[in-house]
Write an enzyme that holds these catalytic residues in place. Sequence first.
Site, PDB file in Angstrom:
ATOM      1  N   CYS A  21       1.271  20.137  10.601  1.00  0.00           N
ATOM      2  CA  CYS A  21       1.708  21.456  10.152  1.00  0.00           C
ATOM      3  C   CYS A  21       1.099  22.536  11.023  1.00  0.00           C
ATOM      4  CB  CYS A  21       1.385  21.678   8.684  1.00  0.00           C
ATOM      5  SG  CYS A  21      -0.305  21.357   8.251  1.00  0.00           S
ATOM      6  N   ASP A 371      11.478   9.203  27.513  1.00  0.00           N
ATOM      7  CA  ASP A 371      11.225   9.638  26.132  1.00  0.00           C
ATOM      8  C   ASP A 371       9.740   9.915  25.974  1.00  0.00           C
ATOM      9  OD1 ASP A 371      11.735  10.389  23.557  1.00  0.00           O
ATOM     10  OD2 ASP A 371      12.372   8.424  22.847  1.00  0.00           O
TER      11      ASP A 371
END
Length: 489
Positions: A21, A371
Amino acid sequence: MAESEFLFNNPSESEVIQTECAIVGVYSRKTKVARIALEGLIELNHRGQESAGIGVSNGDRFQVVKDNGLASVVFGFTHSLPSLPNAFIAVGQDRYSTSGTLSDAQPFDDDENFLFVHNGNLTNISRLGAKYGIPPEINGARSDSRIALAMMSNLRGTEREKIIGAIKEFEGAFCFAIATKDKLFAARDPLGFRPLSLGKLNDDSGYVIASESVAFSAMDATFVRDVLPGEILQIDKNGLTTIHLDRRSRLARCIFEPAYFARPDGEIYGIPVALFRKRQGEKLALYLPDDIDLIMPVPRSGIQAAIGAAATETARARGIPYADGLYTNPYRDVLKGSRTFIQPDGRDLAATNKYSANKYVVDGMRIAVVDDTIVRGSFRLVAQKLRNAGAEKIHGLIAFPPIKHKCPYGVDFGNGDLLANRIPDLDKRREYLFLDSLSYLSYAEIVECAVGNQVEITDETVFEAHDFCGACVTGRYPTEIDGIIDKTL
Ligand code: SF4
């Protein structure tokens, strides 16, 4: 069993959850602090997209507004910003919500002294909960952050003494922004797992803090410095002071931050993220097979590494261009956000829906696909799309070593079902991913991307030797981890 059944009926792939977060804090007696906090949360939404919240103080009272969704949705459609008159402190958080309910959306408040936002995960919190008689579940959530706040509130002393006293006992990863009625505190754990930066408002009216300094421009602030590992800052009417500093001889900065989470236009631990990812590409170019027609990324965090690989002498001398072989639909799930790694469920389905292989680019081509990392194996679905679009050969170049261990510090890779564990044999893993070859950066190479030069140690101790945590690839945890709370229970 049909291939699609195998993929989507595998519960461990579709039920994995991840946590990470962003936090912000604002102190200003001149500007609208909730608005500045919102600007920061919008800029940091790549770090958590399931809920957003802002809490403010005006010296007498707190007000908190939080809900599920992106910050711009929560405060643009669902709610108004906190409207407490004369508020001069704000804290906010973008969150990946582990429970899918609002019970773990932050800020948390203790109805009295503190507004609290947290990025990271405490690894001794169940022991501390037992020591202070705090239950593992509070208000319906098993949350280290709720226990941390309860513990802080219950300590004796002034608010400042409570904050310092609690933080001295915490272990693991934490960046906090804590508002009292008249002060803003910011803290970063002594090992520096997660980033946290300090900025100054451009009108000279106060300070801001944010998980990444890229937020400061929108917050109308200028970067001052990173909050130091082990530092607790206090911001109040007298300005800014360091009130506690716990210096350690070794740090454990998360190497996954610049590789995956951080925005490419910023810096993490003083390392430009764009440069880090360009170096990843340069190192991946060493693994380019002979039969390649083009280099392409899996958007978005693979883009700069792919550009870096295509810009190397090796690629240019061989005439291998960079191309966009995958289109990402920017309008899909636009209200939820588009990062598949941090969505709580259905990452693989999200990956298939989100990307469209461009047959006009890849048909008949032998391609190297870059990736950022492989966690559970949804890369397989991307390779399948490229095959269906006519790609003749597909070589996987993975810009991070194989993830093999859980992260107890705030990133949930999905306990026990990591592809590298499920299929330890590299060749079998290559086959599973529908690839013609599969190469990963080594431990030493990913650390070299951060430090900018060749490292001498190349085994699994290279991370700690350079003040990084690489436990998700090596299993060498820099702290005890037996006191974590499993939020998924
Ligand atoms: Fe970062 Fe991995 Fe360490 Fe977790 S275990 S803090 S993701 S390097």
